[in-house]
Motif scaffolding. Structure first.
Motif, PDB file in Angstrom:
ATOM      1  N   ARG A   1       0.832  -1.213   0.000  1.00  0.00           N
ATOM      2  CA  ARG A   1       0.000   0.000   0.000  1.00  0.00           C
ATOM      3  C   ARG A   1       0.864   1.259   0.000  1.00  0.00           C
ATOM      4  NH1 ARG A   1      -3.049  -2.993   4.051  1.00  0.00           N
ATOM      5  NH2 ARG A   1      -4.964  -3.828   3.113  1.00  0.00           N
ATOM      6  N   ARG A   2       1.857   1.275   0.888  1.00  0.00           N
ATOM      7  CA  ARG A   2       2.709   2.461   0.979  1.00  0.00           C
ATOM      8  C   ARG A   2       3.473   2.702  -0.321  1.00  0.00           C
ATOM      9  NH1 ARG A   2       4.834   1.148   5.314  1.00  0.00           N
ATOM     10  NH2 ARG A   2       6.758   0.174   4.547  1.00  0.00           N
TER      11      ARG A   2
ATOM     12  N   GLU B   1       0.993   3.916  -3.068  1.00  0.00           N
ATOM     13  CA  GLU B   1       0.552   5.283  -2.769  1.00  0.00           C
ATOM     14  C   GLU B   1       1.649   6.291  -3.094  1.00  0.00           C
ATOM     15  OE1 GLU B   1      -0.605   5.173   1.292  1.00  0.00           O
ATOM     16  OE2 GLU B   1      -2.526   4.169   0.908  1.00  0.00           O
ATOM     17  N   GLU B   2       2.875   5.951  -2.743  1.00  0.00           N
ATOM     18  CA  GLU B   2       3.995   6.834  -3.079  1.00  0.00           C
ATOM     19  C   GLU B   2       4.171   6.935  -4.593  1.00  0.00           C
ATOM     20  OE1 GLU B   2       7.293   5.163  -1.051  1.00  0.00           O
ATOM     21  OE2 GLU B   2       6.703   5.931   0.939  1.00  0.00           O
TER      22      GLU B   2
ATOM     23  N   GLN C   1       1.779   6.640  -6.839  1.00  0.00           N
ATOM     24  CA  GLN C   1       0.705   7.487  -7.353  1.00  0.00           C
ATOM     25  C   GLN C   1       1.034   8.960  -7.183  1.00  0.00           C
ATOM     26  OE1 GLN C   1      -2.697   6.050  -5.206  1.00  0.00           O
ATOM     27  NE2 GLN C   1      -3.247   4.542  -6.766  1.00  0.00           N
TER      28      GLN C   1
END
Length: 443
Positions: free
Chosen positions: A52-53, A56-57, A59
């Motif tokens: 997830r991290r 997200e980074e 994106q």
């Protein structure tokens, strides 16, 4: 109580004891199973968070990159528009000035034609002269539309398919890391870590070993290279350390997932040189000795601070600087520290000289090793092969205790039996250099 009853009672006690042992073994296995469950759930949770991290980074970064690129292209459009309009604006200004001058000339001409007969000749003459000055037959050139910039955007339609292809292949989930730690061996002041590949399809180009003092602490790099083992030094005795290893695939830049952390420790004190010996300077950890040039006379043997070498271990000397060689130079082990001697080339000691000669109890062997130079590593390995009982027949013999000694240097080694009059469980190590400049690390 009858014999039969006693037998039954004994069988019952044995059955109860067997049941207790069985229960204890099952509880240990249950504990191991719980640890396995926790590892699966914990690693899965951590992997989800990492994914997830990471995405997200990505994106945020991709959005920022696209925004930056759009801004740069719009600035290019603004600059091209500004540069293209500048000559057109100059031409427009020239034409508008001409129109204004022509209109003013027309008004003056019409006024001259309307004036009285007495003034008409003068007015018409002045008008005609002004008209000649304006050059009414000179017109500014207006560029054709084909010669004027026509801005447009060129966009590569293959970007999105290429991104889609990379994105669908970006990242992976592995059930097991490609490498695992297989052995942790305590060494004096350190731990020897060995690892191996567990994925046959994975081709490792480099390995990366990290360690930390305890759980929750920051890991630090201990080794990056192609070897599958490394000796981590400068560890505190009787302290648990966590070790983990990863690998980099051939032709890849990213590192693989980390192996399952393993706990290792050492109960062996580190090897140290004895301080206070004239002619030698020691490092702060006392594991490096430098033969200084404070005196040109022979200073004798520099010994270890205590007998920290035990049979079954590997004792290593690494030469990090070298001076002039001498046949009296020595690196080796001995039973006791003798003062007033200039070398380990004596009884109750085995050693190698910087010229590669091997000495056992002061006698030179016929087999020789390569000469010691900068970067050389000399290793000593010993194991007990026999302990002879003392009898009236052999009480005066030298060989009541036998050690199998292996000395390695470069890509060669010599193996021999060292006969002693008594058993030993630990040995001193030492060195002697006649000339300054020699620097040796012991581990």
């Amino acid at each position: 109580m009858s014999i039969e009853a006693e037998v039954l009672l004994q069988e019952a006690k044995e059955s109860i004891e067997a049941a207790q042992n069985y229960r204890s073994e099952l509880q240990q296995r249950l504990h191991g199973l719980n640890q396995a469950h926790n590892q699966v759930r914990g690693s899965a949770s951590e992997t989800r968070e990492v994914l997830r991290r990471h995405f997200e980074e990505l994106q945020v970064q991709v959005t920022q990159l696209l925004s930056d690129r759009l801004g740069a292209l719009l600035q290019e459009v603004d600059a091209a528009e500004r540069d293209s309009l500048r000559p057109l604006d100059d031409c427009q200004m020239l034409i508008e000035q001409g129109v204004s001058a022509a209109e003013e000339l027309m008004r003056e001409g019409e006024a001259a034609m309307r004036c009285s007969i007495g003034e008409k000749d003068d007015k018409l003459g002045s008008f005609t002269k002004k008209a000649l000055q304006i050059q009414l037959d000179s017109l500014p050139e207006v560029p054709a539309l084909t010669d004027v910039p026509c801005l447009s955007a060129q966009l590569d339609d293959s970007l999105l398919p290429a991104l889609r292809e990379r994105i669908v292949r970006h990242g992976s989930v592995a059930s097991c890391p490609p490498v695992q730690i297989e052995e942790l061996v305590e060494r004096p002041g350190g731990v020897l870590v060995r690892w191996s590949k567990v994925d046959d399809d994975f081709t490792a180009q480099d390995y990366r070993l990290q360690y930390c003092r305890s759980a929750g602490c920051q890991y630090e790099d201990a080794y990056i290279g192609k070897d599958s083992e490394f000796l981590v030094l400068h560890l505190d005795p009787h302290t648990d350390y966590l070790f983990r290893v990863s690998a980099r695939g051939e032709g890849r830049t990213e590192w693989s997932p980390w192996s399952v952390p393993q706990i290792g420790y050492t109960a062996l004190p580190p090897h140290e040189w004895r301080p206070g010996c004239e002619g030698y300077i020691l490092s702060s950890r006392r594991n490096i000795a430098l033969r200084s040039d404070t005196t040109l006379s022979n200073t004798g043997v520099l010994y270890s601070s205590s007998p920290t070498y035990f049979c079954g271990q590997t004792l290593s000397f690494k030469i990090t600087a070298a001076g002039k060689t001498d046949k009296r130079d020595s690196l080796g082990v001995c039973l006791e520290c003798k003062s007033g001697v200039e070398s380990l080339q004596r009884d109750r000691a085995v050693c190698i000289s910087t010229k590669g000669a091997v000495f056992v109890n002061g006698k030179e062997m016929t087999n020789q090793l390569p000469a010691i130079t900068v970067g050389s590593t000399v290793t000593f390995d010993m194991e007990v092969v026999s302990l002879f009982p003392v009898t009236n027949n052999n009480i005066n013999d030298m060989g009541n205790f036998k050690l199998r000694v292996t000395i390695g240097s470069g890509n060669r080694e010599v193996v021999f039996d060292w006969l002693l009059e008594r058993g030993v469980d630990c040995l001193f190590f030492g060195c002697s250099f006649v000339h300054p400049g020699w620097k040796v690390l012991v581990f």
